[in-house]
Design a protein around this motif. Structure first.
Motif, PDB file in Angstrom:
ATOM      1  N   ASN A  82       0.794  -1.225   0.000  1.00 35.90           N
ATOM      2  CA  ASN A  82       0.000   0.000   0.000  1.00 35.90           C
ATOM      3  C   ASN A  82       0.826   1.274   0.000  1.00 35.90           C
ATOM      4  O   ASN A  82       0.274   2.372   0.073  1.00 35.90           O
ATOM      5  CB  ASN A  82      -0.985  -0.002   1.178  1.00 35.90           C
ATOM      6  CG  ASN A  82      -0.255  -0.107   2.499  1.00 35.90           C
ATOM      7  OD1 ASN A  82       0.843   0.403   2.647  1.00 35.90           O
ATOM      8  ND2 ASN A  82      -0.863  -0.775   3.462  1.00 35.90           N
ATOM      9  N   ARG A  96       0.445  -1.496  20.236  1.00 34.62           N
ATOM     10  CA  ARG A  96      -0.704  -2.334  20.599  1.00 34.62           C
ATOM     11  C   ARG A  96      -0.257  -3.707  21.095  1.00 34.62           C
ATOM     12  O   ARG A  96      -0.802  -4.235  22.053  1.00 34.62           O
ATOM     13  CB  ARG A  96      -1.622  -2.493  19.394  1.00 34.62           C
ATOM     14  CG  ARG A  96      -2.275  -1.183  19.021  1.00 34.62           C
ATOM     15  CD  ARG A  96      -3.238  -1.380  17.862  1.00 34.62           C
ATOM     16  NE  ARG A  96      -3.270  -0.172  17.055  1.00 34.62           N
ATOM     17  CZ  ARG A  96      -3.169  -0.127  15.742  1.00 34.62           C
ATOM     18  NH1 ARG A  96      -3.030  -1.245  15.054  1.00 34.62           N
ATOM     19  NH2 ARG A  96      -3.195   1.011  15.092  1.00 34.62           N
ATOM     20  N   TRP A 166     -10.639  -4.328  17.834  1.00 37.59           N
ATOM     21  CA  TRP A 166      -9.857  -3.353  18.589  1.00 37.59           C
ATOM     22  C   TRP A 166     -10.609  -2.052  18.693  1.00 37.59           C
ATOM     23  O   TRP A 166     -11.280  -1.626  17.760  1.00 37.59           O
ATOM     24  CB  TRP A 166      -8.524  -3.155  17.891  1.00 37.59           C
ATOM     25  CG  TRP A 166      -7.640  -2.133  18.514  1.00 37.59           C
ATOM     26  CD1 TRP A 166      -6.866  -2.283  19.624  1.00 37.59           C
ATOM     27  CD2 TRP A 166      -7.423  -0.810  18.046  1.00 37.59           C
ATOM     28  NE1 TRP A 166      -6.183  -1.131  19.882  1.00 37.59           N
ATOM     29  CE2 TRP A 166      -6.501  -0.210  18.928  1.00 37.59           C
ATOM     30  CE3 TRP A 166      -7.905  -0.062  16.975  1.00 37.59           C
ATOM     31  CZ2 TRP A 166      -6.061   1.095  18.769  1.00 37.59           C
ATOM     32  CZ3 TRP A 166      -7.457   1.237  16.824  1.00 37.59           C
ATOM     33  CH2 TRP A 166      -6.539   1.806  17.711  1.00 37.59           C
ATOM     34  N   PRO A 263      -5.190  -5.762  15.989  1.00 33.45           N
ATOM     35  CA  PRO A 263      -4.231  -5.317  14.985  1.00 33.45           C
ATOM     36  C   PRO A 263      -2.847  -5.074  15.555  1.00 33.45           C
ATOM     37  O   PRO A 263      -2.400  -3.950  15.662  1.00 33.45           O
ATOM     38  CB  PRO A 263      -4.850  -4.026  14.453  1.00 33.45           C
ATOM     39  CG  PRO A 263      -5.683  -3.517  15.579  1.00 33.45           C
ATOM     40  CD  PRO A 263      -6.141  -4.707  16.361  1.00 33.45           C
TER      41      PRO A 263
ATOM     42  N   LEU C 204      -4.420   4.084   0.724  1.00 33.15           N
ATOM     43  CA  LEU C 204      -4.607   4.383   2.141  1.00 33.15           C
ATOM     44  C   LEU C 204      -5.853   5.216   2.417  1.00 33.15           C
ATOM     45  O   LEU C 204      -6.446   5.112   3.490  1.00 33.15           O
ATOM     46  CB  LEU C 204      -3.371   5.113   2.694  1.00 33.15           C
ATOM     47  CG  LEU C 204      -2.065   4.318   2.606  1.00 33.15           C
ATOM     48  CD1 LEU C 204      -0.890   5.187   3.018  1.00 33.15           C
ATOM     49  CD2 LEU C 204      -2.124   3.079   3.491  1.00 33.15           C
ATOM     50  N   ARG C 216     -12.069   6.051   8.267  1.00 38.39           N
ATOM     51  CA  ARG C 216     -10.844   5.675   8.954  1.00 38.39           C
ATOM     52  C   ARG C 216     -10.486   4.226   8.645  1.00 38.39           C
ATOM     53  O   ARG C 216     -11.370   3.387   8.524  1.00 38.39           O
ATOM     54  CB  ARG C 216     -11.043   5.817  10.458  1.00 38.39           C
ATOM     55  CG  ARG C 216      -9.769   5.606  11.238  1.00 38.39           C
ATOM     56  CD  ARG C 216      -9.992   5.863  12.705  1.00 38.39           C
ATOM     57  NE  ARG C 216      -8.724   5.666  13.415  1.00 38.39           N
ATOM     58  CZ  ARG C 216      -8.621   5.529  14.724  1.00 38.39           C
ATOM     59  NH1 ARG C 216      -9.694   5.595  15.470  1.00 38.39           N
ATOM     60  NH2 ARG C 216      -7.455   5.341  15.293  1.00 38.39           N
ATOM     61  N   TRP C 217      -9.214   3.969   8.547  1.00 39.95           N
ATOM     62  CA  TRP C 217      -8.771   2.591   8.360  1.00 39.95           C
ATOM     63  C   TRP C 217      -7.683   2.299   9.374  1.00 39.95           C
ATOM     64  O   TRP C 217      -6.641   2.951   9.358  1.00 39.95           O
ATOM     65  CB  TRP C 217      -8.237   2.393   6.934  1.00 39.95           C
ATOM     66  CG  TRP C 217      -7.741   0.990   6.673  1.00 39.95           C
ATOM     67  CD1 TRP C 217      -8.228  -0.164   7.178  1.00 39.95           C
ATOM     68  CD2 TRP C 217      -6.644   0.625   5.829  1.00 39.95           C
ATOM     69  NE1 TRP C 217      -7.520  -1.249   6.699  1.00 39.95           N
ATOM     70  CE2 TRP C 217      -6.550  -0.789   5.857  1.00 39.95           C
ATOM     71  CE3 TRP C 217      -5.754   1.339   5.031  1.00 39.95           C
ATOM     72  CZ2 TRP C 217      -5.578  -1.492   5.130  1.00 39.95           C
ATOM     73  CZ3 TRP C 217      -4.799   0.639   4.304  1.00 39.95           C
ATOM     74  CH2 TRP C 217      -4.718  -0.767   4.355  1.00 39.95           C
ATOM     75  N   VAL C 218      -7.947   1.380  10.273  1.00 39.90           N
ATOM     76  CA  VAL C 218      -6.912   0.889  11.172  1.00 39.90           C
ATOM     77  C   VAL C 218      -6.496  -0.450  10.595  1.00 39.90           C
ATOM     78  O   VAL C 218      -7.247  -1.420  10.665  1.00 39.90           O
ATOM     79  CB  VAL C 218      -7.434   0.709  12.604  1.00 39.90           C
ATOM     80  CG1 VAL C 218      -6.342   0.136  13.486  1.00 39.90           C
ATOM     81  CG2 VAL C 218      -7.922   2.027  13.156  1.00 39.90           C
ATOM     82  N   TYR C 222     -10.146  -2.439  11.306  1.00 40.03           N
ATOM     83  CA  TYR C 222     -11.413  -2.098  10.679  1.00 40.03           C
ATOM     84  C   TYR C 222     -11.245  -0.963   9.690  1.00 40.03           C
ATOM     85  O   TYR C 222     -10.260  -0.226   9.701  1.00 40.03           O
ATOM     86  CB  TYR C 222     -12.471  -1.729  11.714  1.00 40.03           C
ATOM     87  CG  TYR C 222     -12.218  -0.424  12.433  1.00 40.03           C
ATOM     88  CD1 TYR C 222     -12.658   0.792  11.907  1.00 40.03           C
ATOM     89  CD2 TYR C 222     -11.529  -0.401  13.641  1.00 40.03           C
ATOM     90  CE1 TYR C 222     -12.413   1.987  12.556  1.00 40.03           C
ATOM     91  CE2 TYR C 222     -11.285   0.793  14.296  1.00 40.03           C
ATOM     92  CZ  TYR C 222     -11.721   1.985  13.759  1.00 40.03           C
ATOM     93  OH  TYR C 222     -11.476   3.173  14.400  1.00 40.03           O
TER      94      TYR C 222
END
Ligand SMILES: Nc1ncnc2c1ncn2[C@@H]1O[C@H](COP(=O)(O)OP(=O)(O)O)[C@@H](O)[C@H]1O
Ligand SMILES: [Mg+2]
Lengths: 313, 279, 531
Positions: A82, A96, A166, A263, C204, C216-218, C222
């Motif tokens: 990405n 985390r 999360w 995550p 992104l 939002r992207w974590v 999610y």
């Protein structure tokens, strides 16, 4: 002092070797990042262009030097998949995973210390039998099974805790805390099995040591002996085991992270390996190696804190 | 069966649960008068330590079954409850172990180990206990006693460790000191110094002493009376001169015969027989 | 116990969590499994939200996507379904296709197949991208040009080879194809329409002209979207937002769905299909198996014993597809004999056949390897592929073929097929397409992009050309029937095995078409939440 200098140099060397190892291993295993990106839509012409863009056309040595130089400048590269900066993503994930492990280890200690003490104190009685049976079960149940079991009980049946996923603690701290309970419990229970057994054995060992008998000859009560002699001496071997356990937890983090859809860095690494996202894999393995060494260093320091013989080596 | 005895062991039998075969002690009787030094001799495994432990109450009831009587100042210790027994042990009986190197907790400073019983049982404040600990170290002739209090066991020599153990054993002015092969694990020269120290202390503190050893040469120096043990039984006892000069039992004769030229060697430099350390 | 239940209903799902948790933590290490089990049995199994309850307007549709965690939200360069699914809510398409293969207008108010080489799209007017740019013929033409530019590495690139665009007016775009290709409109349904200026950031921060705006992207957790008030049909959107949570583990994802608060799980695991069905029967949830793909065995037609057509035919006859359905697919799949779903109008029932070991043996006897042979089936490290290979191994042993199941990571298998071209037999799956030509072109044309086994049949190539040229449905059906009879029964380079079924479940209503697996169905304005 010399002992610690040696330790740290050894650690740095290990990190370097592991960087080289992972760099070559990820390139040696079959699979091609370009092919992985395109999947079944693979097109050889595009693949070639992609490889050039990803910096995969140079020689192995060139690639390694380019990477390691960048790393020394704090630049961990960009994800093949990405294009995001690797350092940023890994940083987020690392925090985390550390939250997961630290909480889990605390829960593990909260479980294993009383469990080890109770079973050692009641050696051979039902308390001991129960705890030992429990730890045997914990040792033989794989972590993901334990995780699913916890989810089933507390989320699916009782609806008291979230099943996974999360929550950003900045958004909702209480919900975050709730969401962490099962993962922490899962890490803690798995960790407590071995730790409480070692603690129990160490306590029983310490109880049979000559110095304990000496203390007994001084007319000290069992309670005082336990407080002053037994626990302190039993904590040293237990600490080593805790250190090892944290090492294993670091390596096995992805199992828990997968079950709880957490995550963390383990999940990221496994995913990155399967996608041949080289910069991501290289950096995260580097982090794992560093973490492992750091944990061991901390354990050594703590060990030295407990045992003067090590400190003065 | 002297009512003046400090310790009076009567028909004591000790059987370790986990060990098949004959009991470690079978119906042993022993008297120790106040101020008397009794030497316990016998080959390794004959039950000397077991007898010492039994008197001091250091045998775990989970490990061993005890029967008979142990009278200490006319009180039967075997029927005394654990807590009272523990208090008697803390204030009246001192114990010195064979292996000084493992007798002290490696993780605790010497000062801490010495002051702990003084504070826990002797009711002393931390400061008083420290002062007393220093006195004790001076008493067992340890140099730089102040500094030693802040050292860990691994930082001092084996002989010095044994002196610390002796100091700890004497910290509450016991009326009985049981020394279980206190010199076996030490260098020959150090052995002599420790023996000398023990003799001096015994005299100045007017304690009774049970001195366990398989070294007849040392026993001859220390003890007033000798008790010879074999396979959990007492086979011979009597005044030290009498038993050593005129052993009745063939076992005792054998023991004596195995000390090369006992009477021609300077006794303070006698070597332990059966070669090396019994551990 | 009844009292507890009341309490729970009153306080809500998290209400009595504290006390129970305290019990647990208080019990500390001594909490034994028995104790935990007791707690569990004391607590009621709360009913999950009623599937048939009244539809609610607003709220966030919160679903669980399992297995494929997206690493990119760019569906233009990333061919993985995960990317498209995760980016879907912010996108819109010129046309969209349902599971039956029917095309529906979307951004394009109309699309006309002028002839086999020309398509005219007329766009809706006044539509804007989420970045404010206008969605007009020029913008679509620019996007096509972007896809055609090799250096952008768009995965649809080869599909757009030689395509020319003609901007007729603000809203009309004519597409000229280099050769007759009536399937091209289906290819375009795979291309979300986005502004070229946003392409660099799609991975992104996706943005297009769809009903929802990226929020939002974590990564690994999610991706969330909020309703876009600027959407062209904003009034139709009943949801305030969409959240997709990613669970790598399908079992855990299913448990999370069952725990409540989530609207769907896709896909669930095969092992939980039966449990989901049972719950659906009780009305707790809706069970909806999706059949997005077909599992197949690909034979190398150039090298090894599989180069002999007799061997390939014998292999297909030896397969026990029922065992494949019942074993690895836990009974929830069905046998496949072609690259099409049986529901397709191009489906040819004559392709179905029974297992026939005698005939298979006879074919083997006639082949160049009458005594049988040893061969490897390269198998992706996925449970059901391994299961399929295991069944095939047993089946082929009966006709003298000694199979080794060679398990490799999916990435390695794809690398082996496409890059190294080093295999004789490989088992894999591919997405079923409602358009008949797609998979046939990929696998059966001699120059097909996924024809890794070098299957060459001039007659088939010619028929495929005809198929792309033919606009008349009946004639087209006849052409593809001919193709299928040759390729599925005689040449059998590609042997379909069973449907690649993914069980799914949801609560709520009005998104039944979800079965297609395409994100359109979830996000389509029809979707509503239940109270
Ligand atoms: N804790 C114990 N458990 C079982 N057997 C023991 C234990 N302590 C000593 N024994 C046994 O008792 C016997 C006497 O041992 P001990 O009193 O140590 O002999 P000594 O001190 O004369 O060498 C030996 O046979 C020894 O094996
Ligand atoms: Mg002994």
């Amino acid at each position: 002092m010399k002992y610690y200098v040696l330790r740290i140099t050894g650690g740095l060397l290990t990190i370097f070797v592991s960087s080289l190892l992972v760099f070559s291993l990820i390139r040696l295993i079959p699979g091609d990042p370009a092919a992985e990106l395109m999947g079944l839509a693979f097109d050889p012409k595009l693949a070639h262009l992609l490889r050039i863009r990803l910096g995969l056309e140079g020689s192995f040595v060139q690639q390694y030097i380019a990477w390691i130089t960048a790393v020394f400048h704090g630049d961990f590269g960009y994800s093949f998949i990405n294009g995001a900066p690797v350092g940023q993503e890994i940083g987020d994930r690392l925090i985390r995973t550390v939250q997961l492990l630290v909480g889990g280890v605390i829960v593990g200690l909260l479980i294993s210390i009383p469990a080890g003490i109770v079973s050692a104190r009641n050696k051979g009685k039902w308390q001991d039998g129960g705890i030992m049976a429990f730890t045997t079960l914990m040792l033989s149940v794989p972590q993901f099974v334990l995780g699913i079991f916890l989810i089933y009980i507390f989320a699916v049946r009782m609806h008291v805790l979230p099943a996974g996923g999360w929550i950003d603690p900045h958004d909702n701290f209480v919900e975050w805390l709730k969401s962490m309970v099962l993962p922490w419990l899962c890490v803690g229970m798995a960790m407590s099995a071995f730790t409480s057994r070692v603690l129990r054995a160490s306590i029983l060992d310490a109880k049979n040591m000559d110095y304990t008998r000496t203390a007994r000859s001084w007319g000290l009560s069992e309670k005082e002996i336990a407080k002053k002699h037994v626990y302190k001496n039993a904590s040293a071997p237990t600490l080593t085991v805790v250190g090892l356990e944290i090492g294993y937890l670091l390596g096995g983090a992805f199992v828990i992270e997968n079950v709880f859809a957490y995550p963390g860095i383990g999940q990221l690494t496994v995913k990155a390996i399967s996608q041949r996202d080289y910069p991501m894999v290289q950096t995260s393995i580097l982090i794992f190696a560093t973490g492992f060494i750091l944990v061991n260093l901390i354990v050594d320091l703590a060990y030295g804190f407990i045992d003067p013989r090590i400190r003065q080596r | 069966m002297n009512s003046l005895s400090l310790v009076s062991v009567r028909n004591l039998s000790v059987d370790f649960w986990r060990v098949a075969g004959p009991p470690a002690l079978s119906s042993v009787s022993l008297e120790v008068s106040p101020g008397e030094a009794v030497g316990l001799v016998g080959e390794s495994g004959s039950g000397k330590s077991t007898l010492g432990f039994a008197i001091a109450g250091l045998l775990d009831p989970n490990d061993a079954q005890l029967s008979g009587e142990i009278l200490f100042k006319s009180q039967n210790l075997l029927t005394t409850n654990q807590d009272d027994y523990r208090k008697i042990r803390g204030s009246e009986i001192g114990y010195i172990f064979q292996d000084a190197s493992s007798s002290l907790n490696p993780l605790l400073k010497i000062g801490k180990q010495l002051t702990h019983p003084l504070m826990a049982n002797g009711g002393m404040s931390k400061n008083d206990a420290m002062v007393r600990a220093k006195e004790l170290l001076d008493m067992v002739e340890i140099s730089q006693s102040e500094r030693r209090l802040n050292q860990y066991p691994h930082e001092i020599s084996g002989g010095m460790k044994q002196r610390v153990v002796i100091a700890a054993a004497l910290s509450r002015d016991p009326s009985l000191l049981i020394a279980d092969e206190p010199t076996t694990a030490l260098d020959v020269t150090v052995q002599a110094q420790i023996i000398d120290l023990l003799l001096r202390l015994k005299k100045s503190l007017s304690m009774s002493l049970i001195f366990i050893s398989h070294d007849l040469g040392v026993v001859a120096r220390v003890a007033d009376r000798v008790v010879v043990m074999k396979d959990g039984n007492i086979v011979e006892s009597g005044g030290v001169e009498q038993v050593l000069a005129n052993p009745k039992e063939s076992y005792t004769q054998l023991l004596l015969a195995n000390i090369p030229k006992l009477r021609h060697v300077d006794q303070s430099h006698s070597l332990s027989f059966w070669g090396t350390n019994e551990r | 116990m009844a009292k507890k239940e009341d309490e729970k209903v009153n306080i809500g799902p998290w209400g009595n969590s504290l006390s129970r948790r305290n019990v647990l933590i208080g019990a500390g290490g001594v909490a034994t499994l028995a104790g935990v089990g007791l707690l569990a049995s004391c607590s009621s199994s709360t009913k999950t939200a009623d599937a048939g309850a009244e539809a609610k307007v607003g709220g966030t549709l919160d679903g669980i996507m399992t297995q494929q965690i997206p690493s990119s939200l760019d569906p233009f360069t990333n061919a993985q379904g995960a990317a498209l699914n995760a980016a879907g809510p912010c996108h819109d398409w010129l046309e969209w296709v349902d599971t039956k293969g029917d095309l529906y207008p979307s951004l394009a108010a109309s699309a006309t197949q002028d002839d086999a080489k020309t398509i005219t799209y007329v766009l809706n007017s006044g539509v804007k991208f989420q970045n404010g740019e206008a969605v007009n013929a020029q913008a679509v033409a620019d996007l096509f040009a972007w896809v055609m530019d090799k250096k952008n590495a768009a995965w649809l690139n080869s599909r757009f080879d030689g395509v020319k665009t003609e901007v007729v007016d603000e809203l009309t775009l004519k597409v000229h194809l280099p050769k007759p290709d009536v399937a091209f409109r289906y290819a375009v349904t795979r291309l979300p329409i986005a502004a070229v200026s946003t392409m660099a950031a799609q991975a992104l921060t996706p943005s297009g002209c769809g009903p929802y705006k990226f929020d939002r992207w974590v990564q690994g957790s999610y991706v969330s979207y909020t309703k876009d008030p600027g959407y062209r049909n904003a009034a139709d959107i009943t949801l305030d937002g969409i959240k997709m949570e990613h669970f790598a583990d399908a079992n855990a994802g299913t448990q999370a769905f069952l725990a409540g608060g989530k609207n769907w799980v896709y896909p669930s695991s095969l092992s939980q299909a039966k449990d989901l069905k049972a719950r659906a029967d009780k009305g707790e949830i809706k069970y909806l198996p999706a059949e997005p793909g077909v599992c197949y065995l690909l034979n190398n037609c150039k090298t090894g014993p599989t180069a002999d057509p007799n061997v390939r035919k014998a292999i297909r006859l030896a397969f026990d597809r029922k065992a494949m359905v019942d074993g690895p697919f836990n009974g929830v799949s069905r046998p496949f004999f072609s690259m099409l779903k049986p529901e397709s109008s191009y489906y040819v029932p004559e392709l179905e056949y029974e297992r026939n070991i005698d005939e298979a043996k006879a074919l083997m006897a006639k082949s160049k390897t009458p005594k049988g042979f040893k061969e490897k089936i390269y198998t992706p490290n996925v449970d059901y592929f391994i299961g399929l290979s295991t069944v095939m191994k047993a089946n082929l042993a009966e006709i003298g073929i000694d199979i080794t199941v060679e398990i490799e990571e999916t990435a390695a298998v794809i690398n082996r097929m496409f890059v190294k071209k080093d295999f004789n037999m490989v088992v894999l799956g591919d997405a079923l397409s409602p358009e008949v030509s797609e998979l046939h072109e990929y696998y059966l044309r001699s120059t097909g992009g996924r024809n890794c086994g070098k299957y060459v049949n001039k007659a088939v190539d010619k028929l495929l050309d005809e198929g792309l040229r033919e606009i008349d449905d009946a004639k087209r059906i006849a052409i593809y029937k001919q193709i299928q009879m040759i390729t599925m029964l005689d040449d059998t380079a590609f042997i379909p095995l069973v449907g690649e079924v993914l069980p799914a479940a949801y609560k709520g209503s009005n998104f039944d078409e979800f079965a297609g697996g395409f994100i359109q169905y979830i996000i389509w304005p029809k979707a509503k939440l239940t109270a």
